[in-house]
Enzyme design. Structure first.
Site, PDB file in Angstrom:
ATOM      1  CG  ASN A  51       2.026   4.940   0.570  1.00  0.00           C
ATOM      2  OD1 ASN A  51       1.919   4.302  -0.464  1.00  0.00           O
ATOM      3  ND2 ASN A  51       3.023   5.784   0.815  1.00  0.00           N
ATOM      4  CE1 TYR A 108       8.737   1.758   0.604  1.00  0.00           C
ATOM      5  CE2 TYR A 108       9.344   2.860  -1.429  1.00  0.00           C
ATOM      6  CZ  TYR A 108       8.877   2.914  -0.133  1.00  0.00           C
ATOM      7  OH  TYR A 108       8.559   4.114   0.429  1.00  0.00           O
ATOM      8  CG  HIS A 120       6.001   0.941  -2.115  1.00  0.00           C
ATOM      9  ND1 HIS A 120       5.744   1.567  -0.925  1.00  0.00           N
ATOM     10  CD2 HIS A 120       6.166   1.948  -3.020  1.00  0.00           C
ATOM     11  CE1 HIS A 120       5.736   2.879  -1.100  1.00  0.00           C
ATOM     12  NE2 HIS A 120       5.981   3.140  -2.360  1.00  0.00           N
ATOM     13  NE  ARG A 154       6.402   6.867   7.937  1.00  0.00           N
ATOM     14  CZ  ARG A 154       6.960   7.578   6.962  1.00  0.00           C
ATOM     15  NH1 ARG A 154       6.325   8.637   6.485  1.00  0.00           N
ATOM     16  NH2 ARG A 154       8.132   7.254   6.459  1.00  0.00           N
ATOM     17  CB  CYS A 197       3.749   4.693  -6.496  1.00  0.00           C
ATOM     18  SG  CYS A 197       5.186   4.573  -5.419  1.00  0.00           S
TER      19      CYS A 197
HETATM   20  C1  G6P Z   1       8.499   7.100  -1.251  1.00  0.00           C
HETATM   21  C2  G6P Z   1       7.261   6.304  -1.485  1.00  0.00           C
HETATM   22  C3  G6P Z   1       6.046   6.952  -0.943  1.00  0.00           C
HETATM   23  C4  G6P Z   1       6.285   7.269   0.506  1.00  0.00           C
HETATM   24  C5  G6P Z   1       7.504   8.126   0.675  1.00  0.00           C
HETATM   25  C6  G6P Z   1       7.826   8.257   2.143  1.00  0.00           C
HETATM   26  O1  G6P Z   1       8.588   8.135  -2.106  1.00  0.00           O
HETATM   27  O2  G6P Z   1       7.046   6.004  -2.818  1.00  0.00           O
HETATM   28  O3  G6P Z   1       4.969   6.066  -1.073  1.00  0.00           O
HETATM   29  O4  G6P Z   1       5.154   7.902   1.034  1.00  0.00           O
HETATM   30  O5  G6P Z   1       8.614   7.557   0.067  1.00  0.00           O
HETATM   31  O6  G6P Z   1       8.587   9.377   2.344  1.00  0.00           O
HETATM   32  P1  G6P Z   1       8.778   9.934   3.820  1.00  0.00           P
HETATM   33  O7  G6P Z   1       9.497  11.212   3.644  1.00  0.00           O
HETATM   34  O8  G6P Z   1       7.407  10.110   4.408  1.00  0.00           O
HETATM   35  O9  G6P Z   1       9.553   8.884   4.544  1.00  0.00           O
END
Ligand code: G6P
Length: 452
Positions: free
Chosen positions: A156, A261, A207, A102, A177
């Site tokens: 995701n 998003y 998103h 990531r 989601c």
């Molecule tokens: C949001 C999105 C999720 C994503 C998350 C990331 O809630 O809807 O799809 O995975 O944020 O959170 P993070 O703590 O990993 O940045």
């Protein structure tokens, strides 16, 4: 499984990516819904690289269940087929390549002044290429070993992965989601009212969705919400960028509330600068920050004295994840005819998109699954963006399924945030190089014009 019927010995829930830091959130939801969901077995499955995390999560899961006084058998291991066999619901929440991959997804696009993001833009594209082949393998296991099970995908990019699974396997898959439920809860909290009285109609893609109608106890309050100061601030200041000064009149002009998003489109350049600044200041990307949060979280999880979901989990972005997941599971299991916002094939609900294109919208959920509510044509203000992103998503699915770098190139070229052929090509080369270990299907080099 016919609606409302408990399979022999109660429900079996399989969690693929069981070693995820989100698992305690899911387990907490199972405990809170014990009266309506007779879960008797939770099977956590992960890969050997996640052994330590899986052990810690399994221990905490058992302590949480014991504390709740429930009789649920918890198993944990690397045998995915065993976990899936006989499951009634299979939840997928895995991350191919972990947070290290990531971090690369978030850094590479910044080189080209494009947003570096886990799910939006080239970062989400790279994640999709890594994830889709694994998601298809899992879905085929579900088809074979638990053909009546529901596959609830949280992995995701959720909409793209769900589209790959629904178009290329026979598994009964619903994408999930937490964003729609987070928005609905945020609106209720800001208005100081019971969330059960707030209904929100969403349309778009995962998103990339807009809340276009908000009702409170049946009365349309959309305009009032749009001009509510606190709500405006919540959306317009998302990410610290895009405040009222950056976007005067945006919400009024749209007449809809964009999910957060959308900031990567509406405030793209400012957010790129913001991300670069964070890296320069040594704060890294969001993945770097999440790695630090996870380190502390797993220390907490490993504490034998801990037997509930710790407050520190709220530092992750997945608020309301378990609520969204288990509300959907319960509506199916109890054949409830409830409306939930989910990712499913459009089947005409959004007539501007192909029938098999996965959309994120309100669905009627009962024992026969999730059925999207007809939305009618999209307004001009968002139709182009939705169709543009969906075209990119479909090319991404095709590229991942075929392992075809040429189609992958077309996918990036079709993305609204990628400015032109030269950058699309360089980005793709960077992404394929950085992900070589995770993309075994992409060994054939990209063609040059001189190639026949
Ligand atoms: C949001 C999105 C999720 C994503 C998350 C990331 O809630 O809807 O799809 O995975 O944020 O959170 P993070 O703590 O990993 O940045």
């Amino acid at each position: 499984m016919p609606p409302g019927r408990v399979c022999s010995g109660g429900l079996k829930l399989a969690v693929i990516g069981g070693g995820s830091s989100y698992t305690p959130e899911l387990v907490d939801g199972v405990i809170r819904r014990a009266d309506e969901l007779p879960v008797k077995r939770i099977a956590l499955a992960d890969i050997p690289d996640s052994r330590e995390k899986l052990d810690i999560i399994a221990g905490l899961t058992r302590r949480m269940i014991q504390r709740a006084g429930l009789d649920i058998e918890v198993t944990a291991g690397f045998d995915r087929e065993r976990a899936i066999s006989g499951a009634d619901f299979v939840v997928t929440q895995f991350r191919v390549g972990g947070l290290a991959a990531r971090a690369q997804d978030e850094r590479i696009p910044l080189k080209y002044n494009i947003i570096g993001q886990e799910t939006t833009g080239p970062g989400g594209f790279a994640k999709a290429l890594r994830t889709i082949p694994v998601a298809l393998d899992i879905a085929r296991d579900v088809e074979r070993l638990a053909p009546d099970a529901w596959l609830i995908n949280f992995t995701n990019p959720s909409g793209i992965v769900t589209e790959a699974v629904t178009r290329h396997t026979g598994a009964r898959c619903i994408g999930l989601c937490n964003v729609p439920m987070s928005m609905q809860r945020m609106i209720a909290a800001r208005l100081g009212i019971d969330p059960r009285s707030v209904k929100v109609e969403f349309v778009g893609l995962n998103h990339l969705s807009w809340a276009r109608r908000v009702t409170v106890n049946g009365t349309d309050v959309t305009r009032a919400i749009l001009s509510h100061d606190l709500v405006r601030r919540e959306f317009e200041h998302a990410g610290g960028v895009g405040g009222a000064a950056d976007a005067p009149g945006l919400l009024d002009a749209l007449g809809m509330i964009p999910s957060y998003y959308l900031r990567y489109y509406y405030f793209h350049d400012a957010l790129v600068e913001d991300e670069k600044r964070q890296i320069q200041e040594g704060r890294g990307t969001r993945a770097d920050q999440v790695m630090a949060i996870e380190k502390e979280l797993f220390k907490r999880y490993a504490d034998p004295g801990l037997s509930e979901k710790p407050a520190e989990l709220s530092q992750r972005g997945g608020a309301w994840y378990s609520e969204a997941a288990l509300a959907c599971v319960s509506a199916i299991y109890n054949d409830r005819d409830e409306v939930h916002v989910l990712n499913v094939p459009s089947r005409g609900a959004v007539p501007d998109l192909p029938d098999d294109a996965v959309v994120e919208t309100n669905c009627l959920v009962n024992g026969t699954g999730a059925h999207p509510v007809a939305q009618g044509p999209l307004p001009d203000s968002i139709r182009g963006l939705v169709q543009h992103v969906k075209a990119y998503e479909r090319l991404t699915v095709e590229a991942a399924v075929k392992g075809d770098a040429g189609v992958a190139y077309l996918a990036l070229l079709a993305h609204p945030l990628v400015p032109g052929a030269a950058i699309a090509r360089s980005l793709l080369e960077d992404i394929l190089r950085a992900n070589a270990g995770h993309l075994p299907g992409f060994e054939k080099p990209l063609k040059d014009n001189k190639d026949s």
